[in-house]
Design a protein around this motif. Structure first.
Motif, PDB file in Angstrom:
ATOM      1  N   GLY A  37      38.082 -12.990  -4.522  1.00 36.92           N
ATOM      2  CA  GLY A  37      37.662 -12.821  -3.132  1.00 36.92           C
ATOM      3  C   GLY A  37      36.185 -12.503  -3.040  1.00 36.92           C
ATOM      4  N   TYR A  38      35.520 -13.108  -2.061  1.00 40.17           N
ATOM      5  CA  TYR A  38      34.083 -12.873  -1.894  1.00 40.17           C
ATOM      6  C   TYR A  38      33.732 -12.888  -0.411  1.00 40.17           C
ATOM      7  N   LYS A  39      32.794 -11.998  -0.018  1.00 40.92           N
ATOM      8  CA  LYS A  39      32.335 -11.969   1.372  1.00 40.92           C
ATOM      9  C   LYS A  39      30.905 -11.455   1.397  1.00 40.92           C
ATOM     10  N   THR A  40      30.067 -12.117   2.169  1.00 41.30           N
ATOM     11  CA  THR A  40      28.711 -11.629   2.400  1.00 41.30           C
ATOM     12  C   THR A  40      28.428 -11.688   3.886  1.00 41.30           C
ATOM     13  N   GLN A  41      27.624 -10.768   4.358  1.00 39.63           N
ATOM     14  CA  GLN A  41      27.192 -10.762   5.755  1.00 39.63           C
ATOM     15  C   GLN A  41      25.685 -10.577   5.795  1.00 39.63           C
ATOM     16  N   ALA A  42      25.025 -11.489   6.466  1.00 36.12           N
ATOM     17  CA  ALA A  42      23.567 -11.486   6.546  1.00 36.12           C
ATOM     18  C   ALA A  42      23.090 -10.756   7.796  1.00 36.12           C
ATOM     19  N   ASN A  43      21.772 -10.583   7.867  1.00 35.66           N
ATOM     20  CA  ASN A  43      21.121 -10.035   9.053  1.00 35.66           C
ATOM     21  C   ASN A  43      21.705  -8.691   9.461  1.00 35.66           C
ATOM     22  N   ARG A  44      21.825  -7.789   8.487  1.00 35.93           N
ATOM     23  CA  ARG A  44      22.362  -6.448   8.735  1.00 35.93           C
ATOM     24  C   ARG A  44      21.264  -5.435   9.047  1.00 35.93           C
ATOM     25  N   GLY A  45      20.004  -5.830   8.976  1.00 36.22           N
ATOM     26  CA  GLY A  45      18.876  -4.942   9.229  1.00 36.22           C
ATOM     27  C   GLY A  45      17.603  -5.594   8.728  1.00 36.22           C
ATOM     28  N   THR A  46      16.483  -4.900   8.868  1.00 37.27           N
ATOM     29  CA  THR A  46      15.204  -5.452   8.427  1.00 37.27           C
ATOM     30  C   THR A  46      14.362  -4.384   7.729  1.00 37.27           C
ATOM     31  N   THR A  47      13.433  -4.851   6.928  1.00 38.78           N
ATOM     32  CA  THR A  47      12.435  -3.993   6.310  1.00 38.78           C
ATOM     33  C   THR A  47      11.168  -4.804   6.103  1.00 38.78           C
ATOM     34  N   LEU A  48      10.057  -4.118   5.928  1.00 37.73           N
ATOM     35  CA  LEU A  48       8.806  -4.789   5.591  1.00 37.73           C
ATOM     36  C   LEU A  48       8.560  -4.657   4.097  1.00 37.73           C
ATOM     37  N   VAL A  49       8.297  -5.762   3.433  1.00 41.70           N
ATOM     38  CA  VAL A  49       7.862  -5.732   2.037  1.00 41.70           C
ATOM     39  C   VAL A  49       6.351  -5.938   2.075  1.00 41.70           C
ATOM     40  N   GLN A  50       5.611  -4.905   1.669  1.00 38.42           N
ATOM     41  CA  GLN A  50       4.167  -4.901   1.874  1.00 38.42           C
ATOM     42  C   GLN A  50       3.376  -4.860   0.578  1.00 38.42           C
ATOM     43  N   ARG A  51       2.195  -5.427   0.621  1.00 36.21           N
ATOM     44  CA  ARG A  51       1.260  -5.402  -0.492  1.00 36.21           C
ATOM     45  C   ARG A  51       0.548  -4.051  -0.490  1.00 36.21           C
ATOM     46  N   ALA A  52       0.806  -3.217  -1.482  1.00 31.34           N
ATOM     47  CA  ALA A  52       0.262  -1.862  -1.526  1.00 31.34           C
ATOM     48  C   ALA A  52      -1.256  -1.868  -1.363  1.00 31.34           C
ATOM     49  N   SER A  53      -1.781  -0.846  -0.668  1.00 34.91           N
ATOM     50  CA  SER A  53      -3.204  -0.789  -0.357  1.00 34.91           C
ATOM     51  C   SER A  53      -3.883   0.417  -0.995  1.00 34.91           C
ATOM     52  N   LYS A  54      -5.187   0.289  -1.186  1.00 35.96           N
ATOM     53  CA  LYS A  54      -6.021   1.376  -1.683  1.00 35.96           C
ATOM     54  C   LYS A  54      -7.285   1.444  -0.820  1.00 35.96           C
ATOM     55  N   LEU A  55      -7.759   2.668  -0.582  1.00 33.82           N
ATOM     56  CA  LEU A  55      -8.957   2.859   0.224  1.00 33.82           C
ATOM     57  C   LEU A  55      -9.786   3.987  -0.387  1.00 33.82           C
ATOM     58  N   THR A  56     -11.071   3.749  -0.562  1.00 30.96           N
ATOM     59  CA  THR A  56     -11.962   4.756  -1.140  1.00 30.96           C
ATOM     60  C   THR A  56     -13.042   5.140  -0.135  1.00 30.96           C
ATOM     61  N   VAL A  57     -13.699   6.276  -0.400  1.00 25.67           N
ATOM     62  CA  VAL A  57     -14.795   6.722   0.468  1.00 25.67           C
ATOM     63  C   VAL A  57     -15.803   7.512  -0.364  1.00 25.67           C
ATOM     64  N   ASP A  58     -17.076   7.347  -0.043  1.00 20.53           N
ATOM     65  CA  ASP A  58     -18.137   8.117  -0.686  1.00 20.53           C
ATOM     66  C   ASP A  58     -19.260   8.306   0.322  1.00 20.53           C
ATOM     67  N   ALA A  59     -19.602   9.579   0.583  1.00 26.27           N
ATOM     68  CA  ALA A  59     -20.673   9.905   1.527  1.00 26.27           C
ATOM     69  C   ALA A  59     -21.850  10.487   0.745  1.00 26.27           C
ATOM     70  N   SER A  60     -23.047  10.006   1.000  1.00 33.81           N
ATOM     71  CA  SER A  60     -24.229  10.486   0.285  1.00 33.81           C
ATOM     72  C   SER A  60     -25.469  10.368   1.179  1.00 33.81           C
TER      73      SER A  60
END
Length: 296
Positions: free
Chosen positions: A178-201
């Motif tokens: 026996g097999y059963k699948t159900q689609a479209n049960r919710g959503t999520t974002l798969v994102q490209r991880a980010s980096k941000l730097t700062v330097d004040a002088s």
């Protein structure tokens, strides 16, 4: 090896980790997790001889709003859901397997799917319902994702009852599975991880003199396994007084063609400068710690 999977390709459907059914289901089960892929494939291509429709359904699927994926290591995201089943379905059987996954593309023929390394573990809450907990793993260094995969993914769940049938046996009869699948049960974002730097002088600086604030906004490049500048993106420059508790936005600066940031402000008092990026659908927000400047 876990690879990009398409429903129609047998090689993609079999590209799951060869892991045994977890302890919540018997370790001596005749069915292993990859066996589920064989059943799933038979259903998707409508082959001669296929599993029957298992009397189960899935609801209350919950997953993180966003899955942030870099270029190395493993990213594991928890998924929970409610499994409802008929009295004819024995979810405690050694060879009953259920899991959740996320996918892109159509519900019937996804372009790409991501699964967990192991099936979900379920705890019965009544004679016909159970709370299930699983995970979805991503291995970016294994090239499971391309840059174009960033964005919205949908969640699905599935269950397989092997009913004593051994997929590796000579007498395996898939029609008894026996097999059963159900689609479209919710959503999520798969994102490209980010980096941000700062330097004040410069540091220190005389009151009334210019302060130059530089930084860089970059994000994971899944195609190449590196981080590259995120170009033409608005980033806010913020300031917090030395003894203050909150940051105030001074201006908005856009990243250049390489993701770099550069702007100037006038030195007025001691405090911390930082950039902050609000994020996009494909890339999460990023805010580094403030850089302190002593004004004399």
């Amino acid at each position: 090896m876990r690879t990009r999977a398409t429903v129609a390709a047998v090689s993609g459907a079999l590209a799951l980790s060869a892991l045994a059914v977890p302890a919540a289901q018997a370790d001596d089960s005749a069915a292993s997790y990859p066996d589920v892929a064989k059943v799933r494939e038979a259903t998707s291509v409508r082959a001669e001889g296929e599993p029957y429709a298992l009397n189960v359904s899935f609801s209350n699927v919950k997953i993180a709003k966003a899955v942030k994926v870099g270029t190395t290591g493993r990213v594991s995201t928890a998924v929970t859901y409610t499994l409802t089943h008929g009295t004819d379905v024995n979810i405690k059987a050694a060879d009953f397997v259920t899991d959740a996954f996320i996918y892109r593309g159509s519900d019937l023929r996804p372009d790409h799917r991501l699964f967990g390394d192991k099936p979900a573990k379920c705890t019965a809450t009544s004679a016909t319902t159970a709370d299930c907990k699983g995970t979805i793993e991503v291995y970016p260094a294994a090239h499971e994702l391309l840059n174009t995969d960033a964005g919205t993914w949908r969640a699905a769940a599935e269950a397989t009852a092997f009913n004593g049938q051994d997929p590796a046996g000579e007498t395996f009869d898939i029609s008894k599975v026996g097999y059963k699948t159900q689609a479209n049960r919710g959503t999520t974002l798969v994102q490209r991880a980010s980096k941000l730097t700062v330097d004040a002088s410069p540091e220190p600086v005389k009151k009334g003199k210019p302060i130059t604030v530089t930084g860089k906004l970059s994000r994971a490049n899944w195609d190449r396994g590196t981080y590259n500048g995120y170009v033409e993106q608005p980033v806010k420059l913020q300031f917090r007084k030395k003894d203050g508790d909150t940051y105030t936005t001074l201006k908005t600066v856009k990243t250049n063609a390489t993701g770099n940031l550069k702007t100037t402000v006038t030195a007025t008092e001691d405090g911390y400068f930082r950039f902050t990026f609000a994020g996009t659908t494909t890339t999460p927000a990023a805010t580094p710690a403030g850089d302190y400047v002593d004004v004399r």
